[in-house]
Design a protein around this motif. Structure first.
Motif, mmCIF file in Angstrom:
data_model
loop_
_atom_site.group_PDB
_atom_site.id
_atom_site.type_symbol
_atom_site.label_atom_id
_atom_site.label_comp_id
_atom_site.label_asym_id
_atom_site.label_seq_id
_atom_site.Cartn_x
_atom_site.Cartn_y
_atom_site.Cartn_z
ATOM 1 N N GLU A 58 -4.484 6.932 -3.163
ATOM 2 C CA GLU A 58 -5.101 5.990 -4.083
ATOM 3 C C GLU A 58 -5.717 6.682 -5.295
ATOM 4 O O GLU A 58 -6.075 6.017 -6.268
ATOM 5 C CB GLU A 58 -6.192 5.177 -3.353
ATOM 6 N N SER A 185 5.884 -2.157 -8.075
ATOM 7 C CA SER A 185 4.536 -2.258 -7.527
ATOM 8 C C SER A 185 3.635 -3.170 -8.359
ATOM 9 O O SER A 185 3.469 -2.955 -9.571
ATOM 10 C CB SER A 185 3.901 -0.863 -7.446
ATOM 11 N N TYR A 187 0.448 -3.256 -8.142
ATOM 12 C CA TYR A 187 -0.766 -2.515 -8.490
ATOM 13 C C TYR A 187 -0.482 -1.387 -9.482
ATOM 14 O O TYR A 187 -1.049 -1.334 -10.575
ATOM 15 C CB TYR A 187 -1.406 -1.961 -7.224
ATOM 16 N N ASP A 211 1.649 -5.031 -1.033
ATOM 17 C CA ASP A 211 0.314 -4.769 -1.562
ATOM 18 C C ASP A 211 -0.067 -5.911 -2.503
ATOM 19 O O ASP A 211 0.557 -6.094 -3.552
ATOM 20 C CB ASP A 211 0.319 -3.437 -2.309
ATOM 21 N N ARG A 213 -2.811 -6.238 -4.182
ATOM 22 C CA ARG A 213 -3.659 -5.875 -5.300
ATOM 23 C C ARG A 213 -2.886 -6.037 -6.606
ATOM 24 O O ARG A 213 -1.673 -6.142 -6.626
ATOM 25 C CB ARG A 213 -4.129 -4.428 -5.177
#
Length: 237
Positions: A58, A185, A187, A211, A213
């Motif tokens: 991350e 992605s 995020y 994901d 987010r």
């Protein structure tokens, strides 16, 4: 007016599949490149102490993978020169070649976008040394189709940090509002690009992103040709 289309690398232009069998093969190949016998201990140490640093990361600062490998080899009493370390990394990288492939229709998509007068770029999170990644891009026929390549291993920052996107736009001479970003992605790609004011396409031809987010993309494409249809639609609005 749309002037440029930027792409993510892994699972967008190029498919990537983790293969546990290649982990040991890569280490064995690297040691053989140094004239040494394979060592299961090397892989065991990597899996226990180093793999967690790479998977599911991350942090927005990119890891120094060559330094990590040098440290790992040092734990086995191997102190490689710079040239030896490069040989290890090259052999390890080559062993992972079966895990990487250019997406079907990707080269045709890039050619079609180029024919429309658009600038093209790659903005990718990749801890692999840039010289290895750029060699892959050349071998796959991607390098000559891209006007700019920005890799996290070169600049030290990972998407969604703004710096990789900003670097690519700056080198292309394009403002964010005149660029489209395509990535798998929500995020790393959609959130990062949209935060700068770029239009976004989530690429779903290699995988779906679990994901949640990040923000919703402006568009979704389930195949590379879907991006071309989106570009054509955007150009007429």
């Amino acid at each position: 007016m749309l002037e440029a289309v930027l792409f993510d690398g892994g699972d967008t232009l190029v498919g990537w599949a983790w293969d546990e069998r290649l982990l040991e093969l890569g280490h064995d190949s690297g040691l053989r490149a140094l004239g040494r016998e394979p060592s299961p201990e090397l892989t065991a140490r990597f899996r226990a102490g180093y793999l967690p640093l790479l998977q599911g990361r991350e942090e927005l600062d990119e890891i120094d993978y060559p330094a990590l490998v040098r440290r790992l080899l040092g734990e086995l009493g191997i102190e490689p020169t710079t040239e030896e370390l490069d040989r290890f990394l090259a052999a390890e990288h080559e062993a992972w070649a079966p895990a990487r492939r250019v997406g079907d229709g990707v080269l045709g998509l890039l050619d079609a976008l180029r024919a429309r007068g658009l600038k093209l770029g790659l903005v990718s999170n990749s801890f692999d040394p840039a010289w290895l990644v750029r060699g892959d891009l050349e071998a796959w026929g991607l390098a000559g189709r891209l006007d700019v390549v920005v890799l996290s291993s070169e600049i030290g920052k990972r998407k969604p940090h703004p710096e990789p996107f900003e670097r690519a736009l700056r080198e292309l001479g394009v403002e964010p509002g005149h660029a489209l970003f395509v990535g798998d992605s929500r995020y790393h790609d959609v959130e990062g690009a949209a935060a700068l004011g770029m239009a976004t396409v989530q690429a779903l031809w290699f995988r779906t992103d679990g994901d949640r987010r990040g923000r919703d993309p402006d568009h979704v494409a389930t195949a590379p040709e879907g991006v071309l249809a989106i570009v054509d639609a955007v150009a007429t609005t």
